[in-house]
Every structure is written in C-alpha cells, then in structure tokens.
Design a protein around this motif. Structure first.
Motif, PDB file in Angstrom:
ATOM      1  N   LEU A   1       9.336  -9.701  -2.403  1.00  0.00           N
ATOM      2  CA  LEU A   1       7.903  -9.379  -2.442  1.00  0.00           C
ATOM      3  C   LEU A   1       7.550  -8.802  -3.810  1.00  0.00           C
ATOM      4  CD1 LEU A   1       5.239  -9.252  -0.900  1.00  0.00           C
ATOM      5  CD2 LEU A   1       5.938  -7.028   0.000  1.00  0.00           C
ATOM      6  N   ALA A   2       7.043  -9.650  -4.680  1.00  0.00           N
ATOM      7  CA  ALA A   2       6.794  -9.251  -6.070  1.00  0.00           C
ATOM      8  C   ALA A   2       5.758  -8.148  -6.195  1.00  0.00           C
ATOM      9  CB  ALA A   2       6.346 -10.475  -6.875  1.00  0.00           C
ATOM     10  N   ALA A   3       4.809  -8.073  -5.253  1.00  0.00           N
ATOM     11  CA  ALA A   3       3.748  -7.064  -5.350  1.00  0.00           C
ATOM     12  C   ALA A   3       4.287  -5.646  -5.278  1.00  0.00           C
ATOM     13  CB  ALA A   3       2.726  -7.283  -4.232  1.00  0.00           C
TER      14      ALA A   3
ATOM     15  N   ALA B   1       0.837  -1.201   0.000  1.00  0.00           N
ATOM     16  CA  ALA B   1       0.000   0.000   0.000  1.00  0.00           C
ATOM     17  C   ALA B   1       0.870   1.249   0.000  1.00  0.00           C
ATOM     18  CB  ALA B   1      -0.930  -0.014   1.207  1.00  0.00           C
ATOM     19  N   LEU B   2       1.934   1.257   0.795  1.00  0.00           N
ATOM     20  CA  LEU B   2       2.842   2.412   0.832  1.00  0.00           C
ATOM     21  C   LEU B   2       3.492   2.631  -0.532  1.00  0.00           C
ATOM     22  CD1 LEU B   2       4.372   4.603   2.435  1.00  0.00           C
ATOM     23  CD2 LEU B   2       6.086   2.854   2.979  1.00  0.00           C
ATOM     24  N   ALA B   3       3.889   1.562  -1.190  1.00  0.00           N
ATOM     25  CA  ALA B   3       4.549   1.689  -2.492  1.00  0.00           C
ATOM     26  C   ALA B   3       3.628   2.315  -3.536  1.00  0.00           C
ATOM     27  CB  ALA B   3       5.032   0.321  -2.970  1.00  0.00           C
ATOM     28  N   THR B   4       2.315   2.122  -3.393  1.00  0.00           N
ATOM     29  CA  THR B   4       1.367   2.714  -4.343  1.00  0.00           C
ATOM     30  C   THR B   4       1.068   4.172  -4.029  1.00  0.00           C
ATOM     31  OG1 THR B   4      -0.616   2.076  -3.086  1.00  0.00           O
ATOM     32  CG2 THR B   4       0.269   0.461  -4.641  1.00  0.00           C
ATOM     33  N   ASN B   5       1.498   4.654  -2.856  1.00  0.00           N
ATOM     34  CA  ASN B   5       1.200   6.018  -2.416  1.00  0.00           C
ATOM     35  C   ASN B   5       2.310   6.954  -2.898  1.00  0.00           C
ATOM     36  OD1 ASN B   5       0.595   8.389  -1.101  1.00  0.00           O
ATOM     37  ND2 ASN B   5       0.415   7.486   0.931  1.00  0.00           N
TER      38      ASN B   5
ATOM     39  N   ARG C   1      -8.600  -6.220  -5.792  1.00  0.00           N
ATOM     40  CA  ARG C   1      -8.320  -4.867  -6.282  1.00  0.00           C
ATOM     41  C   ARG C   1      -6.826  -4.588  -6.286  1.00  0.00           C
ATOM     42  NH1 ARG C   1     -13.199  -1.942  -2.891  1.00  0.00           N
ATOM     43  NH2 ARG C   1     -14.898  -2.525  -4.311  1.00  0.00           N
ATOM     44  N   GLU C   2      -6.104  -5.248  -5.388  1.00  0.00           N
ATOM     45  CA  GLU C   2      -4.651  -5.091  -5.332  1.00  0.00           C
ATOM     46  C   GLU C   2      -3.936  -6.136  -6.190  1.00  0.00           C
ATOM     47  OE1 GLU C   2      -3.729  -5.261  -1.185  1.00  0.00           O
ATOM     48  OE2 GLU C   2      -4.696  -3.340  -0.740  1.00  0.00           O
ATOM     49  N   GLU C   3      -4.722  -6.868  -7.002  1.00  0.00           N
ATOM     50  CA  GLU C   3      -4.198  -7.854  -7.945  1.00  0.00           C
ATOM     51  C   GLU C   3      -3.463  -8.992  -7.229  1.00  0.00           C
ATOM     52  OE1 GLU C   3      -1.967  -5.873 -10.958  1.00  0.00           O
ATOM     53  OE2 GLU C   3      -3.653  -4.645 -11.622  1.00  0.00           O
ATOM     54  N   LYS C   4      -3.999  -9.424  -6.097  1.00  0.00           N
ATOM     55  CA  LYS C   4      -3.404 -10.512  -5.326  1.00  0.00           C
ATOM     56  C   LYS C   4      -4.328 -11.728  -5.393  1.00  0.00           C
ATOM     57  CE  LYS C   4      -1.291  -7.256  -2.088  1.00  0.00           C
ATOM     58  NZ  LYS C   4      -1.281  -6.788  -0.681  1.00  0.00           N
ATOM     59  N   LEU C   5      -4.311 -12.396  -6.537  1.00  0.00           N
ATOM     60  CA  LEU C   5      -5.204 -13.535  -6.731  1.00  0.00           C
ATOM     61  C   LEU C   5      -4.850 -14.672  -5.783  1.00  0.00           C
ATOM     62  CD1 LEU C   5      -7.574 -14.600  -8.394  1.00  0.00           C
ATOM     63  CD2 LEU C   5      -5.931 -15.497 -10.057  1.00  0.00           C
TER      64      LEU C   5
END
Length: 380
Positions: free
Chosen positions: A184-186, A160-164, A283-287
């Motif tokens: 951490l690939a996300a 979440a921080l990386a998207t901010n 929504r965060e693409e974590k299937l």
C-alpha cells in the motif's frame, strides 16, 4: 415560543415528570425548524446549567435525547458542533450523534471527551468507512483502537491512521503497518514522518520506498552507510525476483490501479461512495481513487475520466463532476488539487466561460460522453 429558563440551585435536582415527555415531543414536531432549534438549544442550556448546580436529572437527559432523535438533520448538525468538545452532555446522546451520518458525527468523533475506547471500537465495527476514517484521525486514540484499525486492513482507514502522529500505536502494531506499506504505497510517506518509526523499521521501509522518501529517512536517522547499502541490495534482490526495468514499473502501476478499483468497488457496494468522497480522495493525494470513483458514480469508462484528467481543457472534467453532483462552486479548488497531482493537467487555455451555463446532472453527463466520443481525446 416562551423562553426556557435555567433552573436555580434549589430546583436543579428536582425530577422532571416523564409523563410530559410525549407532550413535549408532540409540541416540538408541530413547530417550525427554527422553533425546534431554539427549543433544543434551550434544553441544552438547561442541561448544562443543571449540571453546574449539582447534576441534571435523568429525566432531563431523556428529554434531551428524545428531542435530538426527532430533530431535523440540520438541527442535529448544529447540536453536534456545540457538543463536540464539552464534558457535560449526556454520554448516550454523544454516542447517538457519533453514529449519525458522517457530517453530523465528524466533530463529535474528532473531539468529544465522552467517547471512550470501547465506544470507538464499537463504532469501528458498526460504522461506515467514513466513520472509521474519522476515528483513525482522532487525536490520541488508544492502542486498542489503533490495533483494531490495522486488523481491519482497510487501505483508506490505515492511511488515515498513519497520518495521525498522536495515535498510540504499540511497536508490534506499527511494525505491521510498515509491512503493509510494501503493498500500500499511500502509507509510505506518512510512515517516514511518524514519531513511532525507529531505525530498524526505517531500514525495512527503506527497501521499498522511492528515492525522495529514502532521502527523508536518511535525513531523519543517522544510519550506518553499510546498513543502508544492505537495505538497497535487499530491495534490488526483491525487485529482481519479480521483474526488471520498465516491466516492474508497469506491474506496480497495474497493482496500484487494481487496488484503487477494488477500494471504489467496495465503497460503492456498501452504499458509501458519494461525491464528497472524491474531494477527500484528492486531499489524500489519491488521484487513482478519484478517477475510479468519478467513473463509477457517473457511469463512465475509467479511460474517459483519465483522458479528461490529461486533457488540454478542463471542460470535460467539469462536466463529469457536475454529472455526479459536485458543487460547481467547489470545482476551482478541486481543479487546483488535481493539477498538483497530475503535472499541471488538465489545462485550460479556453478560459472558464463554459462554466457559466447552468446544466442538470443528466445534461452534463450527456455533454461529457459527447466530448469523450472523440477517439483523439478532448480538444474543445
């Protein structure tokens, strides 16, 4: 109920007698939820008006906070939305709402100017994973808050921080975030777009991202081809030191799946794994997180959920979602998100007539297990 009349300029600073507080609370508790809501909103208007005429009395703030504390959940949620962006509310009340359950706290954490870095740091320490994620998404969070998030090392909160992009992350902390992305690939995709990424860190990131993200880095930075070649060779040496070919892909898949499993187990153990979290995971693409979360909440095998995700019909997936308490009205949007992440699966050749039948959670769970009992996978 009588109308609450805002004070005039001459009476704004007069003390509100504390002796009447308990009587007011007793009166509020005896009223219907609609009356309680009107009373609380009336007090909010009174407090705002008093503040505009020289400052609200401290006793009025005490009344405001006490009424909110005793209000029902839906009323607190409405109040939180009203106070989310104002600067006149009692700071203690805003902190109380920020620590409430996440659906109430979210708008306050996201926007309140009355929450300072020290408040956010305390909430990071005491709040749930949902609260931590919302703090990480808050616009313009300070460097100390970002540093605490990275030190906490929770995958969902760091992502979440990386998207901010407005977060103030100091160079050493951002470098640590880039290093975390090796495992951490996300983190990788949002980091390639983050304004704090410089050329040196981009080269470091270049070593372990896929081809699409390498192209994104190439498009963003004008990097000497020789330095890019060195980065590619470094990545190749790292890969060769671990394993090669298909074995490397399998090893990474297992590592990623294990990380998803551990995250879900952690949330479940803390009592923070809920059906709403599954929607956010998509929504965060974590299937993978969605699959493990759905299996855990429903008491299913992960292999069953994966077969439902890859099926020729969406019916088993629908049943699994109903079994864990997801709203059937949300399923079409959820299915769209899953198909985006899963190459168009599950398919739905038999239309959606099966969605019309009402089922309890237990009935849906039973039907799901019945369909999954077929060793060849869902075909009905």
């Amino acid at each position: 109920m009588s109308t609450v009349v805002p004070p005039n300029p001459t009476s704004a600073a007069q003390a509100v007698p504390l002796s009447g507080l308990n009587q007011l609370l007793d009166l509020a508790r005896k009223r219907s939820p609609d009356d309680q809501n009107r009373l609380l909103m009336g007090v909010a208007g009174l407090y705002e008006s008093a503040g505009a005429h020289g400052g609200a009395p401290e006793a009025l703030a005490d009344i405001f906070i006490a009424l909110t504390r005793s209000a029902e959940r839906e009323i607190r949620q409405v109040l939180a939305q009203r106070l989310a962006k104002v600067d006149w509310a009692p700071a203690a009340l805003v902190k109380m709402l920020a620590a409430d359950e996440i659906e109430i706290a979210r708008p306050v954490i996201a926007a309140s100017p009355l929450l300072l870095d020290d408040d956010l740091l305390q909430l990071l320490s005491d709040g749930s994973i949902d609260h931590q994620i919302q703090i990480a998404l808050r616009p313009n969070i300070g460097a100390a808050v970002a540093r605490a998030i990275i030190a906490g090392a929770d995958p969902a909160v760091m992502t979440a921080l990386a998207t901010n992009r407005s977060a103030r992350i100091e160079a050493p902390d951002f470098a640590q975030l880039v290093d975390q992305s090796r495992q951490l690939a996300a983190l990788r995709a949002p980091l390639t777009r983050h304004p704090s990424l410089d050329e040196d860190l981009a080269l470091r990131l270049y070593q372990w991202v896929g081809e699409a993200l390498r192209q994104a880095i190439n498009d963003r930075f004008t990097i000497d081809p020789a330095r890019l070649a060195d980065a590619v060779q470094a990545a190749a040496r790292t890969s060769a030191g671990q394993t090669t070919g298909q074995a490397a892909a399998v090893e990474w898949a297992l590592t990623a799946d294990e990380a998803d499993s551990r995250l879900v187990a952690k949330l479940h153990a803390a009592g923070q794994l809920r059906a709403a979290y599954l929607i956010r995971a998509l929504r965060e693409e974590k299937l993978g997180v969605f699959a493990h979360g759905l299996a855990t909440l429903g008491g299913f095998e992960v292999s069953q959920v994966r077969r439902a995700l890859d099926g020729d019909t969406a019916r088993p997936l629908f049943l699994a979602c109903i079994a864990v308490g997801l709203d059937r009205a949300a399923f079409p949007a959820l299915l769209t998100e899953i198909r985006k992440l899963n190459k168009g699966f599950p398919r739905d050749p038999d239309s959606s007539a099966w969605r019309l039948a009402e089922r309890s959670a237990d009935q849906a769970a039973y039907e799901f297990r019945l369909l999954m009992a077929n060793a060849d996978g869902p075909s009905v």
